[in-house]
Design a protein around this motif. Sequence first.
Motif, PDB file in Angstrom:
ATOM      1  N   GLY A  72     -99.540  52.038 -87.482  1.00 40.33           N
ATOM      2  CA  GLY A  72     -98.958  53.355 -87.684  1.00 40.33           C
ATOM      3  C   GLY A  72     -97.715  53.327 -88.547  1.00 40.33           C
ATOM      4  O   GLY A  72     -97.203  54.366 -88.940  1.00 40.33           O
ATOM      5  N   LEU A  73     -97.209  52.138 -88.860  1.00 44.25           N
ATOM      6  CA  LEU A  73     -95.980  52.013 -89.658  1.00 44.25           C
ATOM      7  C   LEU A  73     -96.211  51.306 -90.992  1.00 44.25           C
ATOM      8  O   LEU A  73     -95.265  50.883 -91.647  1.00 44.25           O
ATOM      9  CB  LEU A  73     -94.910  51.265 -88.858  1.00 44.25           C
ATOM     10  CG  LEU A  73     -94.469  51.916 -87.548  1.00 44.25           C
ATOM     11  CD1 LEU A  73     -93.426  51.055 -86.845  1.00 44.25           C
ATOM     12  CD2 LEU A  73     -93.917  53.319 -87.797  1.00 44.25           C
ATOM     13  N   ALA A  74     -97.446  51.202 -91.433  1.00 44.72           N
ATOM     14  CA  ALA A  74     -97.757  50.468 -92.667  1.00 44.72           C
ATOM     15  C   ALA A  74     -97.062  51.051 -93.889  1.00 44.72           C
ATOM     16  O   ALA A  74     -96.767  50.334 -94.836  1.00 44.72           O
ATOM     17  CB  ALA A  74     -99.264  50.428 -92.891  1.00 44.72           C
ATOM     18  N   ALA A  75     -96.776  52.345 -93.865  1.00 43.15           N
ATOM     19  CA  ALA A  75     -96.116  52.969 -95.017  1.00 43.15           C
ATOM     20  C   ALA A  75     -94.733  52.372 -95.261  1.00 43.15           C
ATOM     21  O   ALA A  75     -94.209  52.449 -96.371  1.00 43.15           O
ATOM     22  CB  ALA A  75     -96.005  54.478 -94.796  1.00 43.15           C
ATOM     23  N   LEU A  76     -94.145  51.748 -94.254  1.00 43.04           N
ATOM     24  CA  LEU A  76     -92.826  51.137 -94.414  1.00 43.04           C
ATOM     25  C   LEU A  76     -92.903  49.801 -95.155  1.00 43.04           C
ATOM     26  O   LEU A  76     -91.883  49.264 -95.568  1.00 43.04           O
ATOM     27  CB  LEU A  76     -92.171  50.929 -93.048  1.00 43.04           C
ATOM     28  CG  LEU A  76     -91.913  52.197 -92.241  1.00 43.04           C
ATOM     29  CD1 LEU A  76     -91.364  51.840 -90.865  1.00 43.04           C
ATOM     30  CD2 LEU A  76     -90.949  53.109 -92.990  1.00 43.04           C
ATOM     31  N   SER A  77     -94.094  49.256 -95.281  1.00 49.42           N
ATOM     32  CA  SER A  77     -94.285  47.973 -95.951  1.00 49.42           C
ATOM     33  C   SER A  77     -95.565  48.009 -96.780  1.00 49.42           C
ATOM     34  O   SER A  77     -96.547  47.353 -96.445  1.00 49.42           O
ATOM     35  CB  SER A  77     -94.356  46.848 -94.919  1.00 49.42           C
ATOM     36  OG  SER A  77     -94.567  45.609 -95.548  1.00 49.42           O
ATOM     37  N   PRO A  78     -95.559  48.809 -97.873  1.00 49.70           N
ATOM     38  CA  PRO A  78     -96.782  48.933 -98.678  1.00 49.70           C
ATOM     39  C   PRO A  78     -97.267  47.566 -99.168  1.00 49.70           C
ATOM     40  O   PRO A  78     -96.488  46.752 -99.634  1.00 49.70           O
ATOM     41  CB  PRO A  78     -96.359  49.813 -99.855  1.00 49.70           C
ATOM     42  CG  PRO A  78     -95.080  50.458 -99.433  1.00 49.70           C
ATOM     43  CD  PRO A  78     -94.448  49.545 -98.424  1.00 49.70           C
ATOM     44  N   GLY A  79     -98.547  47.341 -99.057  1.00 54.46           N
ATOM     45  CA  GLY A  79     -99.132  46.085 -99.513  1.00 54.46           C
ATOM     46  C   GLY A  79     -98.957  44.931 -98.549  1.00 54.46           C
ATOM     47  O   GLY A  79     -99.524  43.869 -98.744  1.00 54.46           O
ATOM     48  N   GLY A  80     -98.150  45.126 -97.497  1.00 53.24           N
ATOM     49  CA  GLY A  80     -97.953  44.063 -96.513  1.00 53.24           C
ATOM     50  C   GLY A  80     -99.212  43.856 -95.698  1.00 53.24           C
ATOM     51  O   GLY A  80     -99.874  44.813 -95.323  1.00 53.24           O
ATOM     52  N   ARG A  81     -99.545  42.620 -95.445  1.00 57.53           N
ATOM     53  CA  ARG A  81    -100.742  42.315 -94.658  1.00 57.53           C
ATOM     54  C   ARG A  81    -100.369  41.330 -93.564  1.00 57.53           C
ATOM     55  O   ARG A  81     -99.641  40.374 -93.810  1.00 57.53           O
ATOM     56  CB  ARG A  81    -101.800  41.711 -95.573  1.00 57.53           C
ATOM     57  CG  ARG A  81    -103.138  41.609 -94.901  1.00 57.53           C
ATOM     58  CD  ARG A  81    -104.229  41.364 -95.894  1.00 57.53           C
ATOM     59  NE  ARG A  81    -105.493  41.582 -95.197  1.00 57.53           N
ATOM     60  CZ  ARG A  81    -106.616  41.077 -95.568  1.00 57.53           C
ATOM     61  NH1 ARG A  81    -106.691  40.343 -96.649  1.00 57.53           N
ATOM     62  NH2 ARG A  81    -107.714  41.304 -94.882  1.00 57.53           N
ATOM     63  N   ALA A  82    -100.878  41.578 -92.388  1.00 56.25           N
ATOM     64  CA  ALA A  82    -100.593  40.699 -91.258  1.00 56.25           C
ATOM     65  C   ALA A  82    -101.260  39.345 -91.468  1.00 56.25           C
ATOM     66  O   ALA A  82    -102.369  39.258 -91.984  1.00 56.25           O
ATOM     67  CB  ALA A  82    -101.082  41.340 -89.962  1.00 56.25           C
ATOM     68  N   GLU A  83    -100.586  38.306 -91.075  1.00 56.59           N
ATOM     69  CA  GLU A  83    -101.108  36.946 -91.178  1.00 56.59           C
ATOM     70  C   GLU A  83    -101.727  36.537 -89.849  1.00 56.59           C
ATOM     71  O   GLU A  83    -101.123  36.704 -88.798  1.00 56.59           O
ATOM     72  CB  GLU A  83     -99.960  36.000 -91.522  1.00 56.59           C
ATOM     73  CG  GLU A  83    -100.348  34.556 -91.600  1.00 56.59           C
ATOM     74  CD  GLU A  83     -99.142  33.649 -91.815  1.00 56.59           C
ATOM     75  OE1 GLU A  83     -99.221  32.477 -91.396  1.00 56.59           O
ATOM     76  OE2 GLU A  83     -98.126  34.112 -92.364  1.00 56.59           O
ATOM     77  N   ALA A  84    -102.922  35.987 -89.903  1.00 57.49           N
ATOM     78  CA  ALA A  84    -103.567  35.480 -88.690  1.00 57.49           C
ATOM     79  C   ALA A  84    -103.027  34.091 -88.385  1.00 57.49           C
ATOM     80  O   ALA A  84    -102.791  33.294 -89.289  1.00 57.49           O
ATOM     81  CB  ALA A  84    -105.076  35.428 -88.867  1.00 57.49           C
ATOM     82  N   THR A  85    -102.794  33.822 -87.107  1.00 58.39           N
ATOM     83  CA  THR A  85    -102.395  32.487 -86.680  1.00 58.39           C
ATOM     84  C   THR A  85    -103.504  31.916 -85.805  1.00 58.39           C
ATOM     85  O   THR A  85    -104.234  32.653 -85.147  1.00 58.39           O
ATOM     86  CB  THR A  85    -101.062  32.516 -85.905  1.00 58.39           C
ATOM     87  OG1 THR A  85    -101.172  33.422 -84.798  1.00 58.39           O
ATOM     88  CG2 THR A  85     -99.913  32.964 -86.798  1.00 58.39           C
ATOM     89  N   VAL A  86    -103.634  30.600 -85.815  1.00 59.61           N
ATOM     90  CA  VAL A  86    -104.683  29.918 -85.056  1.00 59.61           C
ATOM     91  C   VAL A  86    -104.011  28.999 -84.040  1.00 59.61           C
ATOM     92  O   VAL A  86    -103.088  28.264 -84.382  1.00 59.61           O
ATOM     93  CB  VAL A  86    -105.603  29.098 -85.984  1.00 59.61           C
ATOM     94  CG1 VAL A  86    -106.683  28.386 -85.182  1.00 59.61           C
ATOM     95  CG2 VAL A  86    -106.213  30.001 -87.050  1.00 59.61           C
ATOM     96  N   HIS A  87    -104.478  29.069 -82.790  1.00 60.32           N
ATOM     97  CA  HIS A  87    -103.869  28.301 -81.707  1.00 60.32           C
ATOM     98  C   HIS A  87    -104.942  27.565 -80.918  1.00 60.32           C
ATOM     99  O   HIS A  87    -105.916  28.177 -80.464  1.00 60.32           O
ATOM    100  CB  HIS A  87    -103.110  29.239 -80.765  1.00 60.32           C
ATOM    101  CG  HIS A  87    -102.130  30.103 -81.484  1.00 60.32           C
ATOM    102  ND1 HIS A  87    -100.856  29.696 -81.760  1.00 60.32           N
ATOM    103  CD2 HIS A  87    -102.256  31.341 -82.016  1.00 60.32           C
ATOM    104  CE1 HIS A  87    -100.229  30.651 -82.420  1.00 60.32           C
ATOM    105  NE2 HIS A  87    -101.057  31.656 -82.594  1.00 60.32           N
ATOM    106  N   PRO A  88    -104.773  26.263 -80.713  1.00 61.03           N
ATOM    107  CA  PRO A  88    -105.741  25.518 -79.903  1.00 61.03           C
ATOM    108  C   PRO A  88    -105.625  25.911 -78.435  1.00 61.03           C
ATOM    109  O   PRO A  88    -104.536  26.233 -77.948  1.00 61.03           O
ATOM    110  CB  PRO A  88    -105.342  24.061 -80.120  1.00 61.03           C
ATOM    111  CG  PRO A  88    -103.913  24.104 -80.520  1.00 61.03           C
ATOM    112  CD  PRO A  88    -103.698  25.417 -81.225  1.00 61.03           C
ATOM    113  N   LEU A  89    -106.745  25.908 -77.763  1.00 65.02           N
ATOM    114  CA  LEU A  89    -106.789  26.138 -76.316  1.00 65.02           C
ATOM    115  C   LEU A  89    -107.477  24.934 -75.687  1.00 65.02           C
ATOM    116  O   LEU A  89    -108.612  24.611 -76.041  1.00 65.02           O
ATOM    117  CB  LEU A  89    -107.545  27.419 -75.972  1.00 65.02           C
ATOM    118  CG  LEU A  89    -106.921  28.726 -76.441  1.00 65.02           C
ATOM    119  CD1 LEU A  89    -107.853  29.896 -76.151  1.00 65.02           C
ATOM    120  CD2 LEU A  89    -105.570  28.939 -75.774  1.00 65.02           C
TER     121      LEU A  89
END
Length: 112
Positions: A72-89
């Motif tokens: 809902g706040l993407a307009a504050l960071s145009p072009g920003g994309r969330a980075e996926a992180t990988v965690h062992p279980l």
Amino acid sequence: MNSLAERLELSIARNSPVGDDGDPELFVTALVLEFPLSGGEVRIVDRGHPAPIVVGPEGARRLVTAPALPLGLAALSPGGRAEATVHPLGPGEVLVVHTDGVSEARDTHGVF
């Protein structure tokens, strides 16, 4: 996973009231989790949500994610994309995901 988070972002933008009478706090934090069929890990896209905790035979640990802005706040960071992180279980470990609604709750007067 990023695609799902982006679709959720678009849905919020499309279905949210706009204008001066709209809710100025209309956003939502989220974790998008993916558990591969092969097992042994979790992939996380963090949209401003408290990070999950892993509890297992060796104790507890908070996972380090790469938080992006809440949905809902993407307009504050145009072009920003969330980075996926990988965690062992590991064997016997449990992933604990909790709501931030309790720690950020407000009373009837709007006070945290």
